[in-house]
Design an enzyme around this catalytic site. Structure first.
Site, PDB file in Angstrom:
ATOM      1  N   ALA A   1      41.719  71.450  66.903  1.00  0.00           N
ATOM      2  CA  ALA A   1      42.172  72.253  65.770  1.00  0.00           C
ATOM      3  C   ALA A   1      42.011  73.722  66.149  1.00  0.00           C
ATOM      4  O   ALA A   1      41.216  74.076  67.032  1.00  0.00           O
ATOM      5  CB  ALA A   1      41.348  71.912  64.539  1.00  0.00           C
TER       6      ALA A   1
ATOM      7  N   GLY B   1      40.572  67.716  67.617  1.00  0.00           N
ATOM      8  CA  GLY B   1      41.755  67.268  66.885  1.00  0.00           C
ATOM      9  C   GLY B   1      42.836  66.708  67.794  1.00  0.00           C
ATOM     10  O   GLY B   1      43.670  65.910  67.350  1.00  0.00           O
TER      11      GLY B   1
ATOM     12  N   GLU C   1      41.855  63.203  68.417  1.00  0.00           N
ATOM     13  CA  GLU C   1      42.082  62.493  67.153  1.00  0.00           C
ATOM     14  C   GLU C   1      43.580  62.216  66.939  1.00  0.00           C
ATOM     15  O   GLU C   1      43.959  61.162  66.434  1.00  0.00           O
ATOM     16  CB  GLU C   1      41.478  63.303  65.999  1.00  0.00           C
ATOM     17  CG  GLU C   1      39.953  63.324  66.092  1.00  0.00           C
ATOM     18  CD  GLU C   1      39.287  64.416  65.267  1.00  0.00           C
ATOM     19  OE1 GLU C   1      39.820  65.553  65.227  1.00  0.00           O
ATOM     20  OE2 GLU C   1      38.246  64.140  64.657  1.00  0.00           O
TER      21      GLU C   1
ATOM     22  N   GLU D   1      33.268  69.170  68.931  1.00  0.00           N
ATOM     23  CA  GLU D   1      33.043  69.936  67.697  1.00  0.00           C
ATOM     24  C   GLU D   1      31.608  70.418  67.559  1.00  0.00           C
ATOM     25  O   GLU D   1      31.335  71.485  66.995  1.00  0.00           O
ATOM     26  CB  GLU D   1      33.425  69.095  66.471  1.00  0.00           C
ATOM     27  CG  GLU D   1      34.918  68.891  66.287  1.00  0.00           C
ATOM     28  CD  GLU D   1      35.491  67.715  67.055  1.00  0.00           C
ATOM     29  OE1 GLU D   1      34.791  67.161  67.935  1.00  0.00           O
ATOM     30  OE2 GLU D   1      36.642  67.352  66.784  1.00  0.00           O
TER      31      GLU D   1
HETATM   32  N1  CAA Z   1      41.823  76.783  69.058  1.00  0.00           N
HETATM   33  C1  CAA Z   1      42.374  77.997  69.233  1.00  0.00           C
HETATM   34  N2  CAA Z   1      42.660  78.516  70.450  1.00  0.00           N
HETATM   35  C2  CAA Z   1      42.366  77.744  71.530  1.00  0.00           C
HETATM   36  C3  CAA Z   1      41.799  76.477  71.412  1.00  0.00           C
HETATM   37  C4  CAA Z   1      41.529  76.001  70.103  1.00  0.00           C
HETATM   38  N3  CAA Z   1      41.017  74.769  69.873  1.00  0.00           N
HETATM   39  N4  CAA Z   1      41.614  75.978  72.656  1.00  0.00           N
HETATM   40  C5  CAA Z   1      42.084  76.877  73.507  1.00  0.00           C
HETATM   41  N5  CAA Z   1      42.528  77.972  72.841  1.00  0.00           N
HETATM   42  C6  CAA Z   1      43.111  79.198  73.404  1.00  0.00           C
HETATM   43  C7  CAA Z   1      42.046  80.114  73.944  1.00  0.00           C
HETATM   44  O1  CAA Z   1      41.480  80.912  72.933  1.00  0.00           O
HETATM   45  C8  CAA Z   1      42.855  80.914  74.948  1.00  0.00           C
HETATM   46  O2  CAA Z   1      43.591  81.914  74.259  1.00  0.00           O
HETATM   47  P1  CAA Z   1      43.542  83.462  74.796  1.00  0.00           P
HETATM   48  O3  CAA Z   1      44.251  83.395  76.124  1.00  0.00           O
HETATM   49  O4  CAA Z   1      44.302  84.197  73.741  1.00  0.00           O
HETATM   50  O5  CAA Z   1      42.096  83.830  74.924  1.00  0.00           O
HETATM   51  C9  CAA Z   1      43.846  79.903  75.486  1.00  0.00           C
HETATM   52  O6  CAA Z   1      43.909  78.858  74.515  1.00  0.00           O
HETATM   53  C10 CAA Z   1      43.404  79.275  76.808  1.00  0.00           C
HETATM   54  O7  CAA Z   1      42.068  78.830  76.634  1.00  0.00           O
HETATM   55  P2  CAA Z   1      40.894  79.195  77.673  1.00  0.00           P
HETATM   56  O8  CAA Z   1      41.086  80.572  78.214  1.00  0.00           O
HETATM   57  O9  CAA Z   1      39.600  78.889  77.006  1.00  0.00           O
HETATM   58  O10 CAA Z   1      41.252  78.150  78.834  1.00  0.00           O
HETATM   59  P3  CAA Z   1      40.255  77.415  79.853  1.00  0.00           P
HETATM   60  O11 CAA Z   1      41.145  76.701  80.800  1.00  0.00           O
HETATM   61  O12 CAA Z   1      39.230  78.350  80.375  1.00  0.00           O
HETATM   62  O13 CAA Z   1      39.461  76.321  78.933  1.00  0.00           O
HETATM   63  C11 CAA Z   1      39.298  74.592  77.255  1.00  0.00           C
HETATM   64  C12 CAA Z   1      40.176  75.266  78.339  1.00  0.00           C
HETATM   65  C13 CAA Z   1      38.118  73.881  77.901  1.00  0.00           C
HETATM   66  C14 CAA Z   1      40.187  73.567  76.570  1.00  0.00           C
HETATM   67  C15 CAA Z   1      38.798  75.657  76.255  1.00  0.00           C
HETATM   68  O14 CAA Z   1      39.901  76.430  75.808  1.00  0.00           O
HETATM   69  C16 CAA Z   1      38.122  75.090  75.038  1.00  0.00           C
HETATM   70  O15 CAA Z   1      36.962  74.700  75.103  1.00  0.00           O
HETATM   71  N6  CAA Z   1      38.838  75.044  73.909  1.00  0.00           N
HETATM   72  C17 CAA Z   1      38.256  74.611  72.645  1.00  0.00           C
HETATM   73  C18 CAA Z   1      38.079  73.103  72.609  1.00  0.00           C
HETATM   74  C19 CAA Z   1      37.450  72.700  71.303  1.00  0.00           C
HETATM   75  O16 CAA Z   1      36.354  73.088  70.955  1.00  0.00           O
HETATM   76  N7  CAA Z   1      38.160  71.838  70.533  1.00  0.00           N
HETATM   77  C20 CAA Z   1      37.707  71.365  69.242  1.00  0.00           C
HETATM   78  C21 CAA Z   1      38.201  72.269  68.142  1.00  0.00           C
HETATM   79  S1  CAA Z   1      37.517  71.841  66.575  1.00  0.00           S
HETATM   80  C22 CAA Z   1      38.403  70.491  66.040  1.00  0.00           C
HETATM   81  O17 CAA Z   1      39.302  70.021  66.687  1.00  0.00           O
HETATM   82  C23 CAA Z   1      37.980  69.941  64.715  1.00  0.00           C
HETATM   83  C24 CAA Z   1      38.635  68.665  64.320  1.00  0.00           C
HETATM   84  O18 CAA Z   1      38.196  67.596  64.642  1.00  0.00           O
HETATM   85  C25 CAA Z   1      39.789  68.689  63.418  1.00  0.00           C
END
Ligand code: CAA
Length: 261
Positions: free
Chosen positions: A67, A112, A115, A135
């Site tokens: 998400a 998400g 999911e 999360e």
């Molecule tokens: N939401 C918003 N933006 C996201 C995102 C997310 N879940 N995941 C990645 N992005 C964005 C980053 O902010 C980044 O944008 P910018 O270039 O503007 O900074 C871009 O995508 C690329 O991401 P990274 O620079 O972080 O890329 P990376 O290759 O170094 O890492 C990754 C990749 C491991 C996937 C890392 O981006 C990450 O950990 N993302 C978050 C994963 C996460 O926590 N997901 C769970 C979200 S909560 C949820 O989903 C709740 C639910 O159950 C409904």
């Protein structure tokens, strides 16, 4: 219908592809994208020619990285609950689409995203895919079904580990754990998805629909009731032209041609 955050296209007769299209944020799901998924899913359901739906993410990095954290970070408790309820509703409606739905996971498949993939009927993945429910790293719980669908797929202990450590597992490990059916080289993933879809298109649509419905409804019933449901679906399938055609084709040693009635 045009969508801002997804692409819906018919690749070949009967085979639809839904692509989450926000590659600049690793296809993160904001509320608008969740709404687009619902509208696209409804459009597919209304199309009598639709036989299979493939779901994937744009770009080479991610299926969906979860998400949208940027959109969520200022949400109140009530807004968070409502986002979760909407995501759960939409993913359930995708799960119960009466045609096969395959998640084609081409990179990060987190939160998400995992999911969403689990709301599809099964998952195929590329070698560079990673799965997880991270999360806990953000101080929240899974909200689009992770605490419920994951244990049904991989068991309680493995779900506890993934959700409590936030650890990402590789596509190979996800396959070993029963989350993923097949792992392919990234370059051949979509071709493999298409081969599977072309195979499904040849099957009887009513039989597919009844089979899927029986599996989904039966999996949380007691065995006696679930088996009773199966016998009703089995009986109902004999009322179709497709059953007559399928069995005649077998006896006449030719390929069956099904019409979905
Ligand atoms: N939401 C918003 N933006 C996201 C995102 C997310 N879940 N995941 C990645 N992005 C964005 C980053 O902010 C980044 O944008 P910018 O270039 O503007 O900074 C871009 O995508 C690329 O991401 P990274 O620079 O972080 O890329 P990376 O290759 O170094 O890492 C990754 C990749 C491991 C996937 C890392 O981006 C990450 O950990 N993302 C978050 C994963 C996460 O926590 N997901 C769970 C979200 S909560 C949820 O989903 C709740 C639910 O159950 C409904």
């Amino acid at each position: 219908m045009n969508f801002a955050n997804i692409i819906l296209e018919e690749l070949e007769p009967g085979i639809f592809l839904l692509t989450i299209n926000r590659p600049e944020v690793y296809n993160a799901l904001n509320q608008a994208t969740v709404a687009d998924i619902k509208n696209a899913r409804d459009q597919v359901e209304k199309n009598p020619d639709a036989r299979v739906l493939l779901v994937t993410g744009a770009g080479s990095k991610a299926f969906v990285a979860g998400a949208d954290i940027k959109e969520m970070h200022n949400m109140s408790g009530i807004q968070g609950r409502d986002f979760s309820l909407e995501g759960l509703r939409v993913f359930r409606s995708l799960e119960t689409l009466p045609i096969p739905v395959i998640a084609v996971v081409n990179g990060y498949c987190l939160g998400g995203g995992c999911e969403l993939a689990m709301s599809c009927d099964w998952i195929i993945a590329s070698e560079n895919a990673y799965f997880g429910q991270p999360e806990v790293n953000l101080g929240i719980t899974p909200g689009f079904g992770g605490t419920q669908r994951l244990p049904r797929l991989i068991g309680r202990g493995r779900t506890m580990e993934l959700t409590m450590t936030g650890r990402q597992i590789s596509a190979e490990e996800a396959k070993e754990w029963g989350l993923v059916n097949h792992v392919y080289a990234q370059g051949e993933l979509m071709q493999k998805a298409l081969e599977t879809a072309r195979n499904i298109v040849k099957k009887g649509p009513v039989a597919l629909e009844l089979t899927k419905d029986t599996i989904l409804r039966g999996q949380d019933m007691d065995l006696d009731n679930a088996c009773a449901l199966e016998s009703k679906a089995f009986g109902l399938s004999f009322s179709t032209d497709d059953q007559k055609e399928g069995m005649a084709a077998f006896l006449e040693k030719r390929a069956a041609v099904f019409h979905g009635k």
